[in-house]
Design a protein around this motif. Sequence first.
Motif, PDB file in Angstrom:
ATOM      1  N   GLN A 135       0.840  -1.203   0.000  1.00  0.00           N
ATOM      2  CA  GLN A 135       0.000   0.000   0.000  1.00  0.00           C
ATOM      3  C   GLN A 135       0.880   1.262   0.000  1.00  0.00           C
ATOM      4  OE1 GLN A 135      -2.583   0.389   3.418  1.00  0.00           O
ATOM      5  NE2 GLN A 135      -3.908   1.877   2.403  1.00  0.00           N
ATOM      6  N   ALA A 136       1.958   1.242   0.759  1.00  0.00           N
ATOM      7  CA  ALA A 136       2.863   2.398   0.810  1.00  0.00           C
ATOM      8  C   ALA A 136       3.524   2.636  -0.544  1.00  0.00           C
ATOM      9  CB  ALA A 136       3.925   2.192   1.900  1.00  0.00           C
ATOM     10  N   LEU A 137       3.988   1.562  -1.204  1.00  0.00           N
ATOM     11  CA  LEU A 137       4.608   1.712  -2.516  1.00  0.00           C
ATOM     12  C   LEU A 137       3.588   2.210  -3.534  1.00  0.00           C
ATOM     13  CD1 LEU A 137       6.861   1.454  -4.568  1.00  0.00           C
ATOM     14  CD2 LEU A 137       6.376  -1.005  -4.723  1.00  0.00           C
ATOM     15  N   SER A 138       2.391   1.645  -3.509  1.00  0.00           N
ATOM     16  CA  SER A 138       1.346   2.090  -4.425  1.00  0.00           C
ATOM     17  C   SER A 138       1.033   3.573  -4.218  1.00  0.00           C
ATOM     18  CB  SER A 138       0.089   1.242  -4.207  1.00  0.00           C
ATOM     19  OG  SER A 138      -0.943   1.662  -5.055  1.00  0.00           O
ATOM     20  N   ALA A 139       0.950   4.000  -2.956  1.00  0.00           N
ATOM     21  CA  ALA A 139       0.678   5.408  -2.658  1.00  0.00           C
ATOM     22  C   ALA A 139       1.810   6.308  -3.138  1.00  0.00           C
ATOM     23  CB  ALA A 139       0.460   5.592  -1.156  1.00  0.00           C
ATOM     24  N   MET A 140       3.052   5.864  -2.942  1.00  0.00           N
ATOM     25  CA  MET A 140       4.196   6.667  -3.388  1.00  0.00           C
ATOM     26  C   MET A 140       4.198   6.797  -4.913  1.00  0.00           C
ATOM     27  SD  MET A 140       6.827   8.483  -2.509  1.00  0.00           S
ATOM     28  CE  MET A 140       7.297   8.017  -0.845  1.00  0.00           C
ATOM     29  N   LEU A 141       3.958   5.699  -5.611  1.00  0.00           N
ATOM     30  CA  LEU A 141       3.934   5.745  -7.071  1.00  0.00           C
ATOM     31  C   LEU A 141       2.791   6.619  -7.573  1.00  0.00           C
ATOM     32  CD1 LEU A 141       4.684   1.979  -7.827  1.00  0.00           C
ATOM     33  CD2 LEU A 141       6.207   3.928  -8.268  1.00  0.00           C
ATOM     34  N   GLU A 151       8.505  10.929 -17.828  1.00  0.00           N
ATOM     35  CA  GLU A 151       7.097  10.695 -17.517  1.00  0.00           C
ATOM     36  C   GLU A 151       6.617   9.349 -18.066  1.00  0.00           C
ATOM     37  OE1 GLU A 151       5.124  14.219 -18.957  1.00  0.00           O
ATOM     38  OE2 GLU A 151       5.543  15.318 -17.103  1.00  0.00           O
ATOM     39  N   GLN A 152       7.056   8.992 -19.260  1.00  0.00           N
ATOM     40  CA  GLN A 152       6.683   7.691 -19.835  1.00  0.00           C
ATOM     41  C   GLN A 152       7.295   6.540 -19.035  1.00  0.00           C
ATOM     42  OE1 GLN A 152       7.894   8.101 -23.946  1.00  0.00           O
ATOM     43  NE2 GLN A 152       6.431   9.777 -24.274  1.00  0.00           N
ATOM     44  N   ALA A 153       8.528   6.729 -18.579  1.00  0.00           N
ATOM     45  CA  ALA A 153       9.173   5.690 -17.770  1.00  0.00           C
ATOM     46  C   ALA A 153       8.445   5.493 -16.442  1.00  0.00           C
ATOM     47  CB  ALA A 153      10.648   6.043 -17.535  1.00  0.00           C
ATOM     48  N   VAL A 154       7.974   6.585 -15.836  1.00  0.00           N
ATOM     49  CA  VAL A 154       7.188   6.487 -14.603  1.00  0.00           C
ATOM     50  C   VAL A 154       5.898   5.710 -14.853  1.00  0.00           C
ATOM     51  CG1 VAL A 154       5.828   7.817 -12.926  1.00  0.00           C
ATOM     52  CG2 VAL A 154       8.158   8.525 -13.474  1.00  0.00           C
ATOM     53  N   GLU A 155       5.214   5.994 -15.965  1.00  0.00           N
ATOM     54  CA  GLU A 155       3.974   5.284 -16.304  1.00  0.00           C
ATOM     55  C   GLU A 155       4.233   3.776 -16.428  1.00  0.00           C
ATOM     56  OE1 GLU A 155       0.901   6.359 -16.548  1.00  0.00           O
ATOM     57  OE2 GLU A 155       1.234   8.515 -16.414  1.00  0.00           O
ATOM     58  N   ARG A 156       5.319   3.412 -17.107  1.00  0.00           N
ATOM     59  CA  ARG A 156       5.647   1.984 -17.283  1.00  0.00           C
ATOM     60  C   ARG A 156       5.947   1.330 -15.945  1.00  0.00           C
ATOM     61  NH1 ARG A 156       8.513   4.106 -21.693  1.00  0.00           N
ATOM     62  NH2 ARG A 156      10.482   3.967 -20.547  1.00  0.00           N
ATOM     63  N   TYR A 157       6.704   2.028 -15.112  1.00  0.00           N
ATOM     64  CA  TYR A 157       7.076   1.479 -13.810  1.00  0.00           C
ATOM     65  C   TYR A 157       5.840   1.304 -12.923  1.00  0.00           C
ATOM     66  CZ  TYR A 157       9.928   0.915  -9.576  1.00  0.00           C
ATOM     67  OH  TYR A 157      10.511   0.433  -8.426  1.00  0.00           O
ATOM     68  N   LEU A 158       4.952   2.295 -12.922  1.00  0.00           N
ATOM     69  CA  LEU A 158       3.723   2.229 -12.137  1.00  0.00           C
ATOM     70  C   LEU A 158       2.868   1.043 -12.573  1.00  0.00           C
ATOM     71  CD1 LEU A 158       1.651   3.454 -10.132  1.00  0.00           C
ATOM     72  CD2 LEU A 158       0.936   4.999 -11.953  1.00  0.00           C
ATOM     73  N   SER A 159       2.656   0.890 -13.867  1.00  0.00           N
ATOM     74  CA  SER A 159       1.857  -0.220 -14.382  1.00  0.00           C
ATOM     75  C   SER A 159       2.488  -1.565 -14.041  1.00  0.00           C
ATOM     76  CB  SER A 159       1.703  -0.077 -15.901  1.00  0.00           C
ATOM     77  OG  SER A 159       1.043  -1.187 -16.447  1.00  0.00           O
ATOM     78  N   PHE A 160       3.799  -1.650 -14.201  1.00  0.00           N
ATOM     79  CA  PHE A 160       4.544  -2.879 -13.922  1.00  0.00           C
ATOM     80  C   PHE A 160       4.366  -3.310 -12.474  1.00  0.00           C
ATOM     81  CE2 PHE A 160       8.694  -4.313 -12.165  1.00  0.00           C
ATOM     82  CZ  PHE A 160       8.785  -5.554 -12.781  1.00  0.00           C
ATOM     83  N   TYR A 161       4.541  -2.375 -11.531  1.00  0.00           N
ATOM     84  CA  TYR A 161       4.495  -2.767 -10.120  1.00  0.00           C
ATOM     85  C   TYR A 161       3.087  -2.974  -9.595  1.00  0.00           C
ATOM     86  CZ  TYR A 161       9.108  -3.583  -8.511  1.00  0.00           C
ATOM     87  OH  TYR A 161      10.325  -4.178  -8.304  1.00  0.00           O
ATOM     88  N   LEU A 162       2.104  -2.284 -10.151  1.00  0.00           N
ATOM     89  CA  LEU A 162       0.735  -2.550  -9.726  1.00  0.00           C
ATOM     90  C   LEU A 162       0.334  -3.983 -10.098  1.00  0.00           C
ATOM     91  CD1 LEU A 162      -1.081   0.832 -10.483  1.00  0.00           C
ATOM     92  CD2 LEU A 162      -0.286  -0.043  -8.268  1.00  0.00           C
TER      93      LEU A 162
END
Length: 198
Positions: free
Chosen positions: A18-24, A120-131
């Motif tokens: 939950q903490a990682l999801s909130a940070m991302l 910004e695109q790299a952040v989107e990929r990382y967020l999707s990957f970890y969710l």
Amino acid sequence: MSAMPTPTAIRIIREEHQALSAMLSSLHLLLRQHRQDGTPVRFDVLRAMLFYIDEFPERLHHRKETDLLFPLIRARSDSAGEILEKLDRDHGVGERAIRDLEHTLLSWEMLGDSRRDGFEQAVERYLSFYLKHMQLEEEVVLPLAQQVLEPADWAVLDDAFSENRDPLTGHPPSAEYEQLFSRIVRTAPAPIGLGGAA
């Protein structure tokens, strides 16, 4: 018959997810806010957020899953071997990805807005990957662990995960991390503020 209480390690893993999801999510919101409002980019806050992800989820949380949780599950069950292999690979990919994100952010800060879209695109990929990664752990791996692991296994896992002390899950930051977390929580948009950290 009453249900067995949730092991401490499972509770901590879920809190840390939950903490990682909130940070991302906050990282994503902060980037969108800067772009919409045309405000100066807070590179110091973005760096602090990426440092948190590298320091806590990557170095502590994921390594304990790979080094302790997954081998214990493999020892008790052969029903999730492929999934555990995928999650182990994900952890390796994640460590490299966060370093790449830190470098991509630095290139934006040093070289200007021509590098903004790439970050910004790299952040989107990382967020999707970890969710997706965390969803697989919570929906498949943790329920299996609760089915197959024994009390001695949980004693090892509970002790190991209890040492993590992630400030975004409600633990007061140690002196060396206090300034880092103060900067993140003061500046980052919701949903940061878990566990009494705000």
